[in-house]
Design a protein around this motif. Structure first.
Motif, PDB file in Angstrom:
ATOM      1  N   SER A   1       0.809  -1.148  -0.102  1.00 17.19           N
ATOM      2  CA  SER A   1      -0.016  -0.057  -0.007  1.00 17.19           C
ATOM      3  C   SER A   1       0.789   1.288   0.129  1.00 17.19           C
ATOM      4  CB  SER A   1      -1.043   0.045   1.169  1.00 17.19           C
ATOM      5  OG  SER A   1      -0.157   0.255   2.320  1.00 17.19           O
ATOM      6  N   SER A   2       0.157   2.375  -0.543  1.00 19.00           N
ATOM      7  CA  SER A   2       0.877   3.674  -0.595  1.00 19.00           C
ATOM      8  C   SER A   2      -0.313   4.610   0.197  1.00 19.00           C
ATOM      9  CB  SER A   2       1.796   3.847  -1.586  1.00 19.00           C
ATOM     10  OG  SER A   2       0.893   4.238  -2.487  1.00 19.00           O
ATOM     11  N   LEU A   3       0.101   5.762   1.023  1.00 18.83           N
ATOM     12  CA  LEU A   3      -0.616   6.696   1.311  1.00 18.83           C
ATOM     13  C   LEU A   3       0.283   7.751   1.213  1.00 18.83           C
ATOM     14  CD1 LEU A   3      -3.344   7.516   2.357  1.00 18.83           C
ATOM     15  CD2 LEU A   3      -2.503   7.326   4.545  1.00 18.83           C
ATOM     16  N   GLU A   4      -0.237   8.772   0.230  1.00 13.59           N
ATOM     17  CA  GLU A   4       0.440   9.780  -0.200  1.00 13.59           C
ATOM     18  C   GLU A   4      -0.263  11.306  -0.066  1.00 13.59           C
ATOM     19  OE1 GLU A   4       3.869   9.741  -0.623  1.00 13.59           O
ATOM     20  OE2 GLU A   4       3.699   7.609  -0.647  1.00 13.59           O
ATOM     21  N   LEU A   5       0.147  12.313   0.131  1.00 12.81           N
ATOM     22  CA  LEU A   5      -0.193  13.725   0.183  1.00 12.81           C
ATOM     23  C   LEU A   5       0.285  14.360  -0.996  1.00 12.81           C
ATOM     24  CD1 LEU A   5      -2.070  15.648   1.637  1.00 12.81           C
ATOM     25  CD2 LEU A   5      -0.155  16.465   2.842  1.00 12.81           C
ATOM     26  N   VAL A   6      -0.608  14.666  -1.972  1.00 17.39           N
ATOM     27  CA  VAL A   6      -0.192  15.218  -3.457  1.00 17.39           C
ATOM     28  C   VAL A   6      -0.764  16.504  -3.469  1.00 17.39           C
ATOM     29  CG1 VAL A   6      -0.270  14.852  -5.686  1.00 17.39           C
ATOM     30  CG2 VAL A   6      -0.313  12.657  -4.354  1.00 17.39           C
TER      31      VAL A   6
END
Length: 167
Positions: free
Chosen positions: A76-81
């Motif tokens: 998984s990946s959780l990013e703030l873009v």
């Protein structure tokens, strides 16, 4: 015309001076304690989670769920873009064969680790297969903590915690 200096009166430390010294000393200590108690009780509730006691009671179930999640070997990946002036939170979930997982209900709780009043709960929508996104408003610079909860159509849970730093 020599003047002899007048004899100076000798200053004595009396009981009155001792009493004033002791009362001043303890007055400063008590005053500072009152200031510390005020700041300790009025600036932070001391709670990091709303249901901390219940979470503690369910600790063994939490450990078991984390073990099962690790055994699934999902990536998984959780990013703030940043997209222009607005920010988006983006979550991707892949199975053990690196295939995108689709159809999940994804919720993110995001807030400041030390400051209440800015907590938000977002429901992420699936923008493409296995990619979940939502527009987010982070009004303050600094550190933010995100707790993601995803549930598959068959009820399999997935949890993720991550901290972001907003400049």
């Amino acid at each position: 015309m020599n003047k002899t200096p007048a004899p100076q009166k000798e200053k004595k430390f009396t009981g009155k001076h001792f009493l004033i010294s002791i009362l001043s000393f303890f007055g400063v200590i008590i005053g500072m304690n009152i200031v510390f108690v005020y700041f300790a009780t009025n600036t932070w509730t001391g709670l990091s989670r709303e249901n901390a006691y219940i979470d503690g009671l369910n600790y063994n179930q939490t450990i078991e769920a984390a073990k099962q999640q690790k055994e699934m070997n999902w990536q998984s990946s959780l990013e703030l873009v940043s997209q222009g002036s607005q920010k988006m939170i983006s979550f991707t979930l892949l199975d053990q064969n690196n295939l995108n997982l689709s159809g999940f209900d994804v919720t993110v709780k995001i807030g400041r680790p030390t400051l209440q009043g800015y907590d938000q709960t977002l429901v992420l929508a699936e923008s493409s297969r296995g990619q979940y996104e939502a527009v987010i408003d982070l009004p303050l610079k600094g550190q933010w903590h995100a707790s993601l909860s995803a549930t598959s159509p068959n009820g399999t849970p997935f949890q993720l915690e991550k901290r972001f730093f907003v400049k």
